[in-house]
Enzyme design. Structure first.
Site, PDB file in Angstrom:
ATOM      1  N   CYS A   1      -2.191-142.344 -70.330  1.00 21.18           N
ATOM      2  CA  CYS A   1      -1.831-142.109 -68.938  1.00 21.18           C
ATOM      3  C   CYS A   1      -0.407-142.616 -68.706  1.00 21.18           C
ATOM      4  O   CYS A   1      -0.097-143.761 -69.043  1.00 21.18           O
ATOM      5  CB  CYS A   1      -2.800-142.830 -68.016  1.00 21.18           C
ATOM      6  SG  CYS A   1      -2.374-142.689 -66.261  1.00 21.18           S
TER       7      CYS A   1
ATOM      8  N   CYS B   1      -6.508-145.748 -63.211  1.00 22.48           N
ATOM      9  CA  CYS B   1      -5.590-145.834 -62.063  1.00 22.48           C
ATOM     10  C   CYS B   1      -5.784-144.710 -61.036  1.00 22.48           C
ATOM     11  O   CYS B   1      -5.171-144.734 -59.977  1.00 22.48           O
ATOM     12  CB  CYS B   1      -4.133-145.848 -62.525  1.00 22.48           C
ATOM     13  SG  CYS B   1      -3.515-144.278 -63.158  1.00 22.48           S
TER      14      CYS B   1
ATOM     15  N   CYS C   1      -0.643-145.786 -66.128  1.00 20.89           N
ATOM     16  CA  CYS C   1      -1.158-147.121 -66.473  1.00 20.89           C
ATOM     17  C   CYS C   1      -1.281-147.369 -67.972  1.00 20.89           C
ATOM     18  O   CYS C   1      -1.737-148.428 -68.384  1.00 20.89           O
ATOM     19  CB  CYS C   1      -2.504-147.349 -65.790  1.00 20.89           C
ATOM     20  SG  CYS C   1      -3.845-146.323 -66.437  1.00 20.89           S
TER      21      CYS C   1
ATOM     22  N   CYS D   1      -6.969-129.074 -69.205  1.00 18.81           N
ATOM     23  CA  CYS D   1      -5.605-128.576 -69.044  1.00 18.81           C
ATOM     24  C   CYS D   1      -4.824-129.662 -68.306  1.00 18.81           C
ATOM     25  O   CYS D   1      -5.028-129.877 -67.109  1.00 18.81           O
ATOM     26  CB  CYS D   1      -5.649-127.268 -68.261  1.00 18.81           C
ATOM     27  SG  CYS D   1      -4.085-126.417 -68.178  1.00 18.81           S
TER      28      CYS D   1
ATOM     29  N   CYS E   1      -7.302-140.094 -64.158  1.00 15.78           N
ATOM     30  CA  CYS E   1      -7.430-141.294 -64.977  1.00 15.78           C
ATOM     31  C   CYS E   1      -8.469-142.221 -64.348  1.00 15.78           C
ATOM     32  O   CYS E   1      -8.389-142.527 -63.159  1.00 15.78           O
ATOM     33  CB  CYS E   1      -6.071-141.992 -65.081  1.00 15.78           C
ATOM     34  SG  CYS E   1      -6.139-143.598 -65.921  1.00 15.78           S
TER      35      CYS E   1
END
Length: 166
Positions: A82, A133, A85, A153, A130
């Site tokens: 991510c 976060c 984070c 995607c 995510c």
């Protein structure tokens, strides 16, 4: 029947206002009330941490232009994390070329992502975020390869790549 200039201007204003209103409200239609995530920052901290484009995607539910992410052509062994984070989200072993212009995966890492219903823009899709976060990553579709049949995607700007062994 003659159509007056006043009528046309009035109609244009109404239609234009509706279009602007729809465009401003559609992206937020997918959002649920603010959820608590293990990693959270203030809006100012997010803006300082992310580029403007990353902020638009991760925090504003935006989408990058197709075929613009260098991660689309990333084929090394490693993890896709991510960008908000740095938690690992996808393994390179589940990445595939979907020919859609965005990095695609057939499966996330265990406990890495969450999903929610996205009804923005008059469509019904499943948004992927995510789990740590809450950053918007992209969407998941049922047209992927075996073994899952899923296509995650994902916006390349929502990810960073960590090569194996680095």
């Amino acid at each position: 029947m003659a159509i007056s200039r006043r009528y046309l201007l009035g109609a244009a204003a109404v239609l234009g206002g509706a279009a602007v209103s729809w465009r401003l409200t559609a992206p937020t239609a997918a959002r649920t009330p603010e959820e608590a995530f293990p990693f959270s920052l203030t809006d100012a901290q997010w803006r300082a941490r992310l580029s403007a484009a990353q902020y638009s995607i991760l925090r504003g539910h935006g989408t990058e232009q197709a075929f613009t992410s260098p991660l689309n052509d990333e084929h090394r062994e490693g993890a896709f994390n991510c960008a908000g984070c740095d938690v690992p989200l996808f393994s390179s072993t589940t990445k595939f070329d979907s020919h859609t212009g965005w990095p695609s995966f057939w499966q996330p890492l265990e406990q890495a992502v969450g999903t929610r219903l996205d009804t923005s823009y008059g469509m019904v899709r499943t948004e992927v975020h995510c789990r740590r976060c809450g950053g918007h990553l992209g969407h998941v579709f049922n047209d992927g390869p075996p073994p899952t049949g899923l296509r995650y995607c994902i916006n390349g700007l929502a990810l960073t790549f960590a090569p194996a062994g680095a």
